[in-house]
Design a protein around this motif. Structure first.
Motif, PDB file in Angstrom:
ATOM      1  N   VAL A  12       0.830  -1.207   0.000  1.00 54.15           N
ATOM      2  CA  VAL A  12       0.000   0.000   0.000  1.00 54.15           C
ATOM      3  C   VAL A  12       0.866   1.259   0.000  1.00 54.15           C
ATOM      4  N   VAL A  13       1.921   1.267   0.812  1.00 53.03           N
ATOM      5  CA  VAL A  13       2.805   2.435   0.877  1.00 53.03           C
ATOM      6  C   VAL A  13       3.460   2.702  -0.474  1.00 53.03           C
ATOM      7  N   LEU A  26       2.395   1.773  -3.453  1.00 48.40           N
ATOM      8  CA  LEU A  26       1.370   2.219  -4.398  1.00 48.40           C
ATOM      9  C   LEU A  26       1.022   3.678  -4.150  1.00 48.40           C
ATOM     10  N   TRP A  27       0.815   4.028  -2.878  1.00 49.41           N
ATOM     11  CA  TRP A  27       0.481   5.413  -2.525  1.00 49.41           C
ATOM     12  C   TRP A  27       1.596   6.376  -2.924  1.00 49.41           C
ATOM     13  N   ALA A  28       2.852   6.018  -2.628  1.00 51.75           N
ATOM     14  CA  ALA A  28       3.977   6.901  -2.940  1.00 51.75           C
ATOM     15  C   ALA A  28       4.148   7.062  -4.446  1.00 51.75           C
ATOM     16  N   THR A  29       3.907   5.982  -5.194  1.00 54.68           N
ATOM     17  CA  THR A  29       4.045   6.046  -6.644  1.00 54.68           C
ATOM     18  C   THR A  29       2.961   6.912  -7.275  1.00 54.68           C
ATOM     19  N   LEU A  30       1.707   6.674  -6.875  1.00 51.66           N
ATOM     20  CA  LEU A  30       0.593   7.418  -7.462  1.00 51.66           C
ATOM     21  C   LEU A  30       0.627   8.895  -7.092  1.00 51.66           C
ATOM     22  N   SER A  31       1.148   9.202  -5.909  1.00 52.23           N
ATOM     23  CA  SER A  31       1.203  10.604  -5.471  1.00 52.23           C
ATOM     24  C   SER A  31       2.494  11.302  -5.884  1.00 52.23           C
ATOM     25  N   ARG A  81       5.500  10.707  -4.770  1.00 51.86           N
ATOM     26  CA  ARG A  81       6.345  10.969  -3.598  1.00 51.86           C
ATOM     27  C   ARG A  81       7.364   9.865  -3.352  1.00 51.86           C
ATOM     28  N   VAL A 117       6.153   9.604   4.194  1.00 52.43           N
ATOM     29  CA  VAL A 117       6.405   8.517   3.240  1.00 52.43           C
ATOM     30  C   VAL A 117       7.626   7.706   3.663  1.00 52.43           C
TER      31      VAL A 117
END
Length: 295
Positions: free
Chosen positions: A51-52, A54-59, A61, A179
């Motif tokens: 999840v981290v 995926l979140w960092a990639t999509l945002s 960051r 992040v």
């Protein structure tokens, strides 16, 4: 951000943390008889790591992740990994309310250690709120110190390691982004969990049912740490852990509804005292945030 607004923001983030910790505790109880604590930690961290990333990639960051303070992240996660394993172990042995009550001795360690490790000042009201909260915890838990069982010792031990984790997280928020903190949290603990899982030579793979609860543990655990880290970035460690006292009445009610654990008058009394401790802490933090009158 103005001081009063920061405290309100920290309180709202802690409300999210309490809800997430509650979901993680219920999920942990559901799989406690199927998977050992190392397996629970391994799967929880692997879900969180996915999840981290995926979140960092999509945002956009992902580039924020740094290795500059890796030593601090390693020590922080060793402390948290130990405390979390003890916590999950205790969940399967004693009632939810007792686990959380004993875990909440950690604010005593945080408030006592914060002046030395974080440079925070202990005010008289903050000290009073801690003492009042601890009295409420003892009323709820009513531990039998003459005949301590393994579950009680595990829950009490988790409090010491959680205190270390909270203090080290507060230090990391001074120079690392959310992040970075969340990435190293999930990666380091996934590695530790997998090493411990396979070291004993006995591994239970997830079933359809247990897999669902393991995913829930991973998602709720990640959400809890995101909320906790955000709160620590906005308020002092002493304020954050005192607000966290609200988890006790929440867990007591969940234990009664979901697992038929008794909810007696002493639990209600102790919960009320803990709520009073929160009020004292919030008043103390608000008073400290107001500018001093010119003399």
């Amino acid at each position: 951000m103005p001081a009063q607004q920061s405290l309100l923001s920290a309180t709202l983030w802690m409300a999210g943390a309490i809800a997430s910790f509650s979901a993680m505790a219920v999920s942990g109880r559901m799989v406690s008889g199927i998977h050992d604590t190392f397996e629970i930690m391994a799967w929880r961290s692997l879900v969180g790591l996915a999840v981290v990333l995926l979140w960092a990639t999509l945002s956009g960051r992902l580039g924020e992740i740094r290795t500059r303070h890796f030593g601090g992240h390693l020590v922080r996660n060793l402390s948290h990994f130990t405390g979390q394993n003890l916590w999950f172990w205790a969940l399967g042995l004693i009632p939810l309310a007792q686990v959380i009550a004993l875990e909440f001795t950690s604010p005593l360690w945080v408030i006592l250690l914060s002046p030395f490790l974080l440079g925070e000042r202990i005010t008289s009201l903050r000290a009073l709120s801690t003492v009042v909260g601890f009295v409420g915890i003892l009323i709820v838990a009513r531990p039998d110190f003459a005949a301590l069982d393994v579950g009680v010792l595990a829950a009490a031990g988790s409090a010491v390691f959680f205190a270390g984790s909270i203090i080290l997280t507060k230090r990391l928020t001074r120079h690392d982004s959310i992040v970075t903190i969340m990435f190293w949290l999930t990666l380091i603990q996934a590695v530790l969990g997998l090493l411990c899982t396979f070291a004993d030579g006995e591994t239970t793979w997830p079933t359809t049912v247990s897999g669902f609860w393991l995913v829930m543990i991973g998602l709720s655990g990640l959400a809890a740490h995101l909320c906790l880290t955000q709160a620590l970035a906005r308020a002092s460690a002493g304020f954050v852990v005192t607000v966290d006292f609200l988890r006790l009445p929440v867990f007591a009610i969940l234990g009664m509804i979901l697992f038929s654990e008794p909810l007696d008058a002493m639990v209600i009394l102790g919960g009320g005292i803990i709520l009073a401790a929160n009020w004292i802490s919030i008043r103390a933090a608000g008073r400290a945030s107001r500018p001093q009158d010119a003399r």
